[in-house]
Design a protein around this motif. Sequence first.
Motif, PDB file in Angstrom:
ATOM      1  N   VAL A 238      -6.872   0.408  13.096  1.00 23.26           N
ATOM      2  CA  VAL A 238      -5.573   0.703  12.492  1.00 23.26           C
ATOM      3  C   VAL A 238      -5.482  -0.014  11.152  1.00 23.26           C
ATOM      4  N   THR A 239      -5.230   0.722  10.085  1.00 24.71           N
ATOM      5  CA  THR A 239      -5.027   0.094   8.774  1.00 24.71           C
ATOM      6  C   THR A 239      -3.528  -0.043   8.511  1.00 24.71           C
ATOM      7  N   ILE A 240      -3.138  -1.168   7.923  1.00 22.63           N
ATOM      8  CA  ILE A 240      -1.736  -1.470   7.652  1.00 22.63           C
ATOM      9  C   ILE A 240      -1.623  -1.927   6.204  1.00 22.63           C
ATOM     10  N   GLU A 241      -0.739  -1.292   5.446  1.00 25.71           N
ATOM     11  CA  GLU A 241      -0.621  -1.625   4.027  1.00 25.71           C
ATOM     12  C   GLU A 241       0.783  -1.344   3.515  1.00 25.71           C
ATOM     13  N   GLU A 242       1.207  -2.110   2.518  1.00 24.18           N
ATOM     14  CA  GLU A 242       2.477  -1.858   1.831  1.00 24.18           C
ATOM     15  C   GLU A 242       2.164  -1.066   0.564  1.00 24.18           C
ATOM     16  N   HIS A 243       1.804   0.176   0.791  1.00 21.82           N
ATOM     17  CA  HIS A 243       1.349   1.100  -0.245  1.00 21.82           C
ATOM     18  C   HIS A 243       1.543   2.493   0.324  1.00 21.82           C
ATOM     19  N   ALA A 244       1.592   3.500  -0.503  1.00 15.33           N
ATOM     20  CA  ALA A 244       1.690   4.871  -0.015  1.00 15.33           C
ATOM     21  C   ALA A 244       0.415   5.271   0.718  1.00 15.33           C
ATOM     22  N   HIS A 245       0.515   6.323   1.548  1.00 18.81           N
ATOM     23  CA  HIS A 245      -0.666   6.819   2.255  1.00 18.81           C
ATOM     24  C   HIS A 245      -1.746   7.292   1.284  1.00 18.81           C
ATOM     25  N   ALA A 246      -1.326   8.019   0.252  1.00 14.29           N
ATOM     26  CA  ALA A 246      -2.278   8.672  -0.640  1.00 14.29           C
ATOM     27  C   ALA A 246      -3.092   7.656  -1.433  1.00 14.29           C
ATOM     28  N   GLY A 247      -4.391   7.664  -1.214  1.00 15.28           N
ATOM     29  CA  GLY A 247      -5.291   6.891  -2.060  1.00 15.28           C
ATOM     30  C   GLY A 247      -5.317   5.399  -1.851  1.00 15.28           C
ATOM     31  N   GLY A 248      -4.668   4.886  -0.838  1.00 16.57           N
ATOM     32  CA  GLY A 248      -4.583   3.444  -0.656  1.00 16.57           C
ATOM     33  C   GLY A 248      -5.707   2.846   0.165  1.00 16.57           C
ATOM     34  N   PHE A 249      -5.410   1.714   0.786  1.00 19.62           N
ATOM     35  CA  PHE A 249      -6.397   0.991   1.590  1.00 19.62           C
ATOM     36  C   PHE A 249      -6.858   1.833   2.779  1.00 19.62           C
ATOM     37  N   GLY A 250      -5.914   2.467   3.469  1.00 20.33           N
ATOM     38  CA  GLY A 250      -6.280   3.307   4.599  1.00 20.33           C
ATOM     39  C   GLY A 250      -7.184   4.451   4.185  1.00 20.33           C
ATOM     40  N   ALA A 251      -6.921   5.018   3.016  1.00 22.58           N
ATOM     41  CA  ALA A 251      -7.774   6.090   2.502  1.00 22.58           C
ATOM     42  C   ALA A 251      -9.182   5.569   2.209  1.00 22.58           C
ATOM     43  N   ALA A 252      -9.265   4.357   1.680  1.00 19.37           N
ATOM     44  CA  ALA A 252     -10.580   3.763   1.396  1.00 19.37           C
ATOM     45  C   ALA A 252     -11.370   3.557   2.687  1.00 19.37           C
ATOM     46  N   ILE A 253     -10.686   3.075   3.737  1.00 14.70           N
ATOM     47  CA  ILE A 253     -11.352   2.888   5.019  1.00 14.70           C
ATOM     48  C   ILE A 253     -11.754   4.236   5.610  1.00 14.70           C
ATOM     49  N   ALA A 254     -10.878   5.232   5.500  1.00 16.46           N
ATOM     50  CA  ALA A 254     -11.187   6.564   6.021  1.00 16.46           C
ATOM     51  C   ALA A 254     -12.423   7.150   5.337  1.00 16.46           C
TER      52      ALA A 254
END
Length: 309
Positions: A238-254
């Motif tokens: 599970v990625t957790i970030e104070e950023h929008a979904h688009a292009g953020g940390f979760g996107a980098a992990i994905a």
Amino acid sequence: MRNRFAATIEELAAVDERVVLLSGDIGNRLFNRFKERFPDRFYNCGVAEQNMVSVAAGLALSGLRPVAYTIAPFLTTRALEQIKIDLCYHNAPVVLVGVGAGLSYASLGPTHHTLDDIAQLRSLPGLTIMAPGDAPEVQLALESALSVDGPVYLRIGKKNEPVVHAEAPPFKIGESIPLRAGSAACLLSTGTILPEAVAAAEDLAQQGIEVALHSVPTVQPLAQDWLASLAKQFAVIVTIEEHAHAGGFGAAIAEAIADADLPVHLVRIAAPDQFHHDGGTTKEARLRCGLSASQIAHRVKAAYVQRAH
């Protein structure tokens, strides 16, 4: 976070005369001690962030190690071309410090929200992106940033953020900092949302769900062997970030998971991809964005139960 940054940059300047500090007309009182000790190594560049980045590039290409500091959206969105051409194209060793990351300036509205900076900057070649989770991580990130032979973006909060680490943790660019052991899932938190992730993990533990928790202060680059190792241990990340979904940390992990074809179920927790007009505190803004500890815990529990059945 910004107080620890000010203390750390002063310490680093004391041992390395190449370190110079540039400000976009903020932090004047914050940097009083720095200015008193190093009057020839502080430059107030005024409300001219694009010019500040270009000045920093010139200083770096002249052999200095400049650190440029101002409010995050004005540093990134406003000066994106200068970051791309003056810094990244020349691989200039400049540390950009964006203060007020995420929803730190929640009450000031979308002009001051920083929910898209990672997305804007991730595509720039050679740029290291760091998002420390508390004051000790700010210190370690800044120390590491000044050792990078190229441009770095350091994304920090504002002030009075909770301190998670009782002492300085081991720090390596590209890898995570383990905070909690567990087997149900692995939470990867980046940046200022870390205290909420800690509280969410504790909430889940009280419900009998033991999750691992890692702070990930580096968004780019990500060490492939580190992520592969996590994928062998956990079926759910599970990625957790104070950023929008688009292009953020979760996107980098994905993207990293897809590129390595890792057998992992990924859940991304981030702010909705929209402007947030309501005023209020950072705590209230996080609640509206689904980023409170209880909301994070609920999402993680739902993913765990789904995978378990």
